[in-house]
Design an enzyme around this catalytic site. Structure first.
Site, PDB file in Angstrom:
ATOM      1  N   ASP A  97       0.812  -1.223   0.000  1.00 46.67           N
ATOM      2  CA  ASP A  97       0.000   0.000   0.000  1.00 46.67           C
ATOM      3  C   ASP A  97       0.839   1.263   0.000  1.00 46.67           C
ATOM      4  OD1 ASP A  97       0.951  -0.420   2.579  1.00 46.67           O
ATOM      5  OD2 ASP A  97      -1.000  -0.882   3.418  1.00 46.67           O
ATOM      6  N   ASN A 107      -7.895  -3.483  14.017  1.00 46.74           N
ATOM      7  CA  ASN A 107      -9.269  -3.788  13.590  1.00 46.74           C
ATOM      8  C   ASN A 107      -9.303  -4.923  12.555  1.00 46.74           C
ATOM      9  OD1 ASN A 107      -8.259  -2.553  11.320  1.00 46.74           O
ATOM     10  ND2 ASN A 107      -9.675  -0.826  11.323  1.00 46.74           N
ATOM     11  N   HIS A 120      -7.388  -5.084   9.821  1.00 50.63           N
ATOM     12  CA  HIS A 120      -7.085  -4.727   8.429  1.00 50.63           C
ATOM     13  C   HIS A 120      -5.765  -5.354   7.987  1.00 50.63           C
ATOM     14  CE1 HIS A 120      -5.068  -0.755   9.852  1.00 50.63           C
ATOM     15  NE2 HIS A 120      -4.122  -1.367   9.166  1.00 50.63           N
ATOM     16  N   GLU A 155      -9.737  -1.996   5.066  1.00 52.90           N
ATOM     17  CA  GLU A 155     -10.461  -1.762   6.312  1.00 52.90           C
ATOM     18  C   GLU A 155     -11.686  -2.678   6.416  1.00 52.90           C
ATOM     19  OE1 GLU A 155      -9.048  -0.111   8.497  1.00 52.90           O
ATOM     20  OE2 GLU A 155      -8.544   1.954   7.988  1.00 52.90           O
TER      21      GLU A 155
HETATM   22  C1  GLP Z   1      -0.720  -0.001   8.592  1.00 53.85           C
HETATM   23  C2  GLP Z   1      -0.281  -0.712   7.292  1.00 53.85           C
HETATM   24  C3  GLP Z   1      -0.435  -2.200   7.408  1.00 53.85           C
HETATM   25  C4  GLP Z   1       0.144  -2.658   8.714  1.00 53.85           C
HETATM   26  C5  GLP Z   1      -0.689  -2.138   9.853  1.00 53.85           C
HETATM   27  C6  GLP Z   1      -0.130  -2.470  11.219  1.00 53.85           C
HETATM   28  O1  GLP Z   1      -1.933   0.623   8.522  1.00 53.85           O
HETATM   29  N1  GLP Z   1      -0.946  -0.246   6.140  1.00 53.85           N
HETATM   30  O2  GLP Z   1       0.182  -2.831   6.294  1.00 53.85           O
HETATM   31  O3  GLP Z   1       0.167  -4.068   8.777  1.00 53.85           O
HETATM   32  O4  GLP Z   1      -0.870  -0.747   9.760  1.00 53.85           O
HETATM   33  O5  GLP Z   1       0.931  -1.623  11.530  1.00 53.85           O
HETATM   34  P1  GLP Z   1       1.959  -1.894  12.685  1.00 53.85           P
HETATM   35  O6  GLP Z   1       2.825  -3.003  12.216  1.00 53.85           O
HETATM   36  O7  GLP Z   1       2.724  -0.603  12.816  1.00 53.85           O
HETATM   37  O8  GLP Z   1       1.172  -2.237  13.897  1.00 53.85           O
END
Ligand code: GLP
Length: 241
Positions: free
Chosen positions: A67, A136, A138, A143
């Site tokens: 992303d 959540n 995702h 989402e």
């Molecule tokens: C972000 C990214 C995801 C990631 C998630 C968790 O929103 N787009 O790809 O897996 O959040 O992030 P973190 O690893 O910092 O908890």
């Protein structure tokens, strides 16, 4: 889903790096799906350390990231382009031409989404997809409520997601409201998936993933239908299971 239980973030990162290095050595032309966020950072550090010490080569590797925020230029320190360059790409011998992230500043964002999926298809799909997970549920930026059949598309970020990612920005107001993300169906087409999950703030998430139903309200739940998913989870993340 196969679960590898590890002690902590350090062991999760090392275990993931070892798996990824093994795959790259077994298939030097591997197509990797890569993730951003705090979770895979330690794995990237371990890949760099191994590259320096053991010279594992990424010369023929192709990568596609999950992303990118809409509106951030690649040289913006909060863009995922910048994150990948800074956390991995500039420290290993990967060919920059073969690294791909969605273009968050394209004039025609929908065309860009289609182009991204076509590019992934044109190289025969992703062999190994690395995933983190949002609280959540995702994956990428898909989402809750995202269709399981979605390809790469534009998303409106939930407030909770913007808040969780605000730690990287000067203020919440600077966190983009939209992003481009690989879709659920794009992710599900990967031949193998490695999901990393660490910390007590993800304990409820992991519990829901393991014990909950498959539902678009919890995007990661679709992973139960994939035939090759490995979760590497640390003790804190496993504390609710
Ligand atoms: C972000 C990214 C995801 C990631 C998630 C968790 O929103 N787009 O790809 O897996 O959040 O992030 P973190 O690893 O910092 O908890």
């Amino acid at each position: 889903m196969n679960i590898i239980q590890v002690q902590d973030y350090t062991e999760m990162s090392r275990t993931a790096a070892e798996i990824l290095i093994g795959k790259v050595k077994g298939n030097p032309n591997i197509k990797l799906g890569l993730a951003t966020g705090g979770t895979p950072k330690g794995m990237y550090d371990d890949l760099i350390e191994d590259h320096v010490r053991n010279h594992t080569s990424y010369e023929h590797v192709t990568s596609f990231n999950l992303d990118e925020y809409i509106g951030l230029k690649p040289n913006d320190p909060n863009s995922y382009h910048f994150y990948m360059d800074d956390s991995l790409f500039t420290h290993i011998n990967i060919n920059k031409e073969r690294t791909h992230l969605p273009n968050g500043t394209a004039d025609d964002t929908n065309g860009e989404c289609q182009r991204y999926d076509e590019m992934i298809d044109s190289v025969g799909g992703i062999d190994l997809q690395i995933l983190g997970i949002g609280q959540n549920g995702h994956i990428g930026f898909n989402e809750p409520g995202t269709s399981f059949t979605s390809g790469t598309h534009v998303v409106t970020l939930e407030d909770s997601t913007r808040q969780a990612n605000a730690r990287y920005f000067d203020s919440i107001d600077e966190v983009p409201t939209h992003a481009v993300t690989m879709g659920i169906s794009t992710i599900m087409k990967s031949k193998e998936i490695l999901l990393l999950i660490s910390g007590e703030e993800k304990a409820e998430t992991l519990k829901k993933l393991i014990h909950g139903d498959i539902s678009e309200e919890f995007p990661a739940s679709i992973l139960k239908k994939h035939n090759s998913v490995t979760i590497i989870a640390d003790q804190k993340a496993l504390s609710g299971v």
